[in-house]
Design an enzyme around this catalytic site. Structure first.
Site, short mmCIF file in Angstrom:
data_model
loop_
_atom_site.label_atom_id
_atom_site.label_comp_id
_atom_site.label_asym_id
_atom_site.label_seq_id
_atom_site.Cartn_x
_atom_site.Cartn_y
_atom_site.Cartn_z
N LEU A 297 -11.65 -44.01 5.64
CA LEU A 297 -11.65 -45.30 4.97
C LEU A 297 -12.99 -46.02 5.17
O LEU A 297 -13.56 -46.58 4.25
CB LEU A 297 -10.51 -46.17 5.52
CG LEU A 297 -9.11 -45.59 5.29
CD1 LEU A 297 -8.17 -45.99 6.41
CD2 LEU A 297 -8.58 -46.04 3.95
N ARG B 235 -4.85 -53.27 11.47
CA ARG B 235 -6.03 -52.80 12.21
C ARG B 235 -7.32 -53.15 11.46
O ARG B 235 -7.57 -52.64 10.37
CB ARG B 235 -5.90 -51.27 12.34
CG ARG B 235 -6.96 -50.62 13.15
CD ARG B 235 -6.80 -49.11 13.11
NE ARG B 235 -7.89 -48.49 13.82
CZ ARG B 235 -8.21 -47.21 13.73
NH1 ARG B 235 -7.48 -46.41 12.95
NH2 ARG B 235 -9.21 -46.73 14.40
N ALA C 175 -9.90 -40.74 15.05
CA ALA C 175 -10.90 -40.48 16.10
C ALA C 175 -10.99 -39.00 16.46
O ALA C 175 -12.02 -38.56 16.99
CB ALA C 175 -10.57 -41.32 17.33
N PRO D 31 -4.45 -40.44 14.49
CA PRO D 31 -4.07 -41.54 15.37
C PRO D 31 -4.52 -42.92 14.88
O PRO D 31 -5.60 -43.08 14.33
CB PRO D 31 -4.76 -41.21 16.70
CG PRO D 31 -5.75 -40.15 16.40
CD PRO D 31 -5.26 -39.43 15.19
N ARG E 163 -21.65 -46.71 11.50
CA ARG E 163 -20.98 -47.38 12.63
C ARG E 163 -21.56 -46.86 13.95
O ARG E 163 -22.72 -46.47 13.99
CB ARG E 163 -19.45 -47.16 12.52
CG ARG E 163 -18.86 -47.79 11.25
CD ARG E 163 -17.37 -47.56 11.16
NE ARG E 163 -16.66 -48.16 12.28
CZ ARG E 163 -15.39 -47.89 12.59
NH1 ARG E 163 -14.69 -47.05 11.85
NH2 ARG E 163 -14.81 -48.48 13.62
N HIS F 137 -14.12 -36.76 15.67
CA HIS F 137 -15.38 -36.72 16.41
C HIS F 137 -15.36 -35.76 17.59
O HIS F 137 -16.40 -35.50 18.17
CB HIS F 137 -15.74 -38.14 16.85
CG HIS F 137 -15.56 -39.16 15.76
ND1 HIS F 137 -16.27 -39.10 14.57
CD2 HIS F 137 -14.70 -40.22 15.61
CE1 HIS F 137 -15.88 -40.09 13.78
NE2 HIS F 137 -14.92 -40.78 14.38
N ASN G 291 -7.36 -37.25 7.14
CA ASN G 291 -8.13 -38.27 7.84
C ASN G 291 -7.75 -38.11 9.31
O ASN G 291 -6.70 -38.59 9.74
CB ASN G 291 -7.76 -39.67 7.34
CG ASN G 291 -8.60 -40.74 8.05
OD1 ASN G 291 -9.26 -40.47 9.06
ND2 ASN G 291 -8.55 -41.95 7.52
C1 DQA Z 1 -11.49 -43.37 10.51
C2 DQA Z 1 -12.83 -43.45 11.26
C3 DQA Z 1 -12.69 -43.00 12.69
O1 DQA Z 1 -13.92 -43.08 13.37
C4 DQA Z 1 -11.68 -43.87 13.41
O2 DQA Z 1 -11.49 -43.42 14.73
C5 DQA Z 1 -10.38 -43.97 12.69
C6 DQA Z 1 -10.40 -44.16 11.24
C7 DQA Z 1 -11.60 -43.95 9.09
O3 DQA Z 1 -10.70 -43.68 8.28
O4 DQA Z 1 -12.53 -44.69 8.78
O5 DQA Z 1 -9.31 -43.97 13.29
O6 DQA Z 1 -11.10 -42.02 10.40
#
Ligand code: DQA
Length: 143
Positions: A100, A17, A76, A9, A106, A79, A73
């Site tokens: 990424l 973004r 979110a 997502p 964070r 998690h 990837n």
């Molecule tokens: C992410 C890190 C996640 O915490 C976040 O919700 C994303 C992007 C990243 O590529 O850094 O959507 O997966």
């Protein structure tokens, strides 16, 4: 060899973004860049992005007959999605988790990945290079 590259997502909004965290590249830029990197080696990637957990799970299931490895990837979902974790564990295809941004520096909720244990490696904080590292790890594992 064929590889799935699955993006979760909000990754369709890359470029727009939060570029400080995620870089200036769009998802298409990353796709073209990675495709270019592996061209000479004769591998191919099937790219997929969805904002919906069930669609991501359906796509992971398709790897059974269609991919030798998966780069994911999960955004979110990383998690908290036990369903995506179970899908990866079920298909039994080597999978690498990539991010990424540096999820470990964070917010606290980003430090935990429920996906990590069912993947052969996790790469984070290298922007698009995380995808290339993930691909190289898969190749080294498979050859
Ligand atoms: C992410 C890190 C996640 O915490 C976040 O919700 C994303 C992007 C990243 O590529 O850094 O959507 O997966």
């Amino acid at each position: 060899m064929k590889f799935f590259v699955i993006n979760g997502p909000n990754l369709n909004l890359l470029g727009l973004r939060d570029p400080k965290l995620y870089g200036k590249d769009t998802l298409l830029d990353i796709e073209e860049w990675l495709n270019e990197h592996q061209k000479t080696e004769g591998h191919s990637f099937l790219w997929f992005q969805s904002n919906h957990e069930g669609e991501i799970i359906d796509h992971i299931h398709k790897s059974i007959d269609n991919a030798k490895g998966i780069i994911i990837n999960p955004g979110a979902f990383t998690h908290y999605s036990y369903a995506i974790r179970d899908a990866i564990a079920s298909v039994n295809i080597p999978t690498v988790e990539v991010h990424l941004s540096d999820i470990h520096s964070r917010e606290d909720f980003r430090k935990k990945s429920v996906i990590k244990d069912v993947c052969i490696a996790q790469y984070f904080g290298l922007k698009k290079l995380s995808y290339l590292k993930g691909f190289k790890k898969l190749i080294n594992t498979l050859i």
